[in-house]
Design an enzyme around this catalytic site. Sequence first.
Site, PDB file in Angstrom:
ATOM      1  N   HIS A  68      -4.351   3.114   1.861  1.00  0.00           N
ATOM      2  CA  HIS A  68      -3.773   3.929   0.786  1.00  0.00           C
ATOM      3  C   HIS A  68      -4.070   3.365  -0.604  1.00  0.00           C
ATOM      4  O   HIS A  68      -3.451   3.796  -1.591  1.00  0.00           O
ATOM      5  CB  HIS A  68      -2.253   4.045   0.973  1.00  0.00           C
ATOM      6  N   HIS A  85      -5.819  -4.647   8.608  1.00  0.00           N
ATOM      7  CA  HIS A  85      -5.071  -3.411   8.353  1.00  0.00           C
ATOM      8  C   HIS A  85      -5.750  -2.317   9.168  1.00  0.00           C
ATOM      9  O   HIS A  85      -6.767  -1.759   8.762  1.00  0.00           O
ATOM     10  CB  HIS A  85      -5.116  -3.114   6.849  1.00  0.00           C
ATOM     11  N   GLU A 143       0.801  -1.241   0.000  1.00  0.00           N
ATOM     12  CA  GLU A 143       0.000   0.000   0.000  1.00  0.00           C
ATOM     13  C   GLU A 143       0.825   1.279   0.000  1.00  0.00           C
ATOM     14  O   GLU A 143       0.308   2.339  -0.331  1.00  0.00           O
ATOM     15  CB  GLU A 143      -0.982   0.017   1.183  1.00  0.00           C
ATOM     16  N   HIS A 190       2.954   0.123  10.935  1.00  0.00           N
ATOM     17  CA  HIS A 190       4.356   0.173  10.496  1.00  0.00           C
ATOM     18  C   HIS A 190       5.360  -0.126  11.602  1.00  0.00           C
ATOM     19  O   HIS A 190       6.562  -0.027  11.383  1.00  0.00           O
ATOM     20  CB  HIS A 190       4.698   1.525   9.848  1.00  0.00           C
ATOM     21  N   HIS A 210      -0.415  -1.857   8.965  1.00  0.00           N
ATOM     22  CA  HIS A 210      -0.821  -0.449   8.923  1.00  0.00           C
ATOM     23  C   HIS A 210      -0.051   0.448   9.888  1.00  0.00           C
ATOM     24  O   HIS A 210       0.262   1.570   9.537  1.00  0.00           O
ATOM     25  CB  HIS A 210      -2.325  -0.242   9.153  1.00  0.00           C
TER      26      HIS A 210
HETATM   27 FE   FE2 Z   1       1.114   1.320   5.473  1.00  0.00          FE
HETATM   28 FE   FE2 Z   2      -2.262   1.771   6.044  1.00  0.00          FE
END
Ligand code: FE2
Ligand code: FE2
Length: 260
Positions: A69, A152, A40, A179, A177
């Site tokens: 995204h 996510h 993404e 990270h 998501h």
């Molecule tokens: Fe991401």
């Molecule tokens: Fe994300």
Amino acid sequence: MLKLLFIGDIVGRPGRDIVAARVQKLRNELSLDFVIANGENAAAGAGITGAIAKSILECGVDALTLGDHVWDQRGWETEITQIERVCRPANLPESNPGWDHLVIESRGFRVAIFTVLGRQFMGLKADCPFLCADRMITRLKGQADAIIVEIHAEATSEKQALGWHLDGRVTAVLGTHTHVPTADAAILPKGTAFICDVGMTGPYKGVLGRQIEPVVAKFMDGMPRRFEVATEDVRLSAALIEIDPSMAHAAKIELLTVRA
Ligand SMILES: [Fe+2]
Ligand SMILES: [Fe+2]
């Protein structure tokens, strides 16, 4: 045992470069049967393009998933329909283009993957991830031997809750998501592998993969700025899962970090 690697959000060129440099080697060294990656953030940190998706799939990645995204890059909404091994989140409105799941096969064993977006602190118009996952599991019966669900989402609580909701019904529930990889990889009591976040694949000297200074400045004065992708401390972050093919349960899950 079958081995599956799920690679967290690929961020920009640094993320794509480490995937290109390492994934095929990891496939060989770890005898991986399946490699799935979230793409993404692959295009300059926001979204993905057809050319980038194809280049990642040529690096030894079998299936690409997406997140909030998904529609950041112009033209992707038409390109997504022409690339077979990419799926968009399943709980987006039905009118959204793209596949809502993928099935990949190795040694006669079929693995289905789909992504659900969380709804806590997230901007997209997504259906309930719990009910969507229930529906998808029913739909995929007979089409796959194991199911991997990507959650996510921003909230750890929502991710954990989905893990418990699906325990014993899918092989893994894997968070993405945020990270930032979490230290909670575990097999739940009924055999589902779970981790809150597998982390991102990109530069860790930054804020979620972006350069530090503009993000700090925006937190301080609220003014809009461009958040360029950072460049240093590049890592590939992934969940490595061993699947018992007789039960389709997860036998093992661990977080794998590969440094550039
Ligand atoms: Fe991401
Ligand atoms: Fe994300």
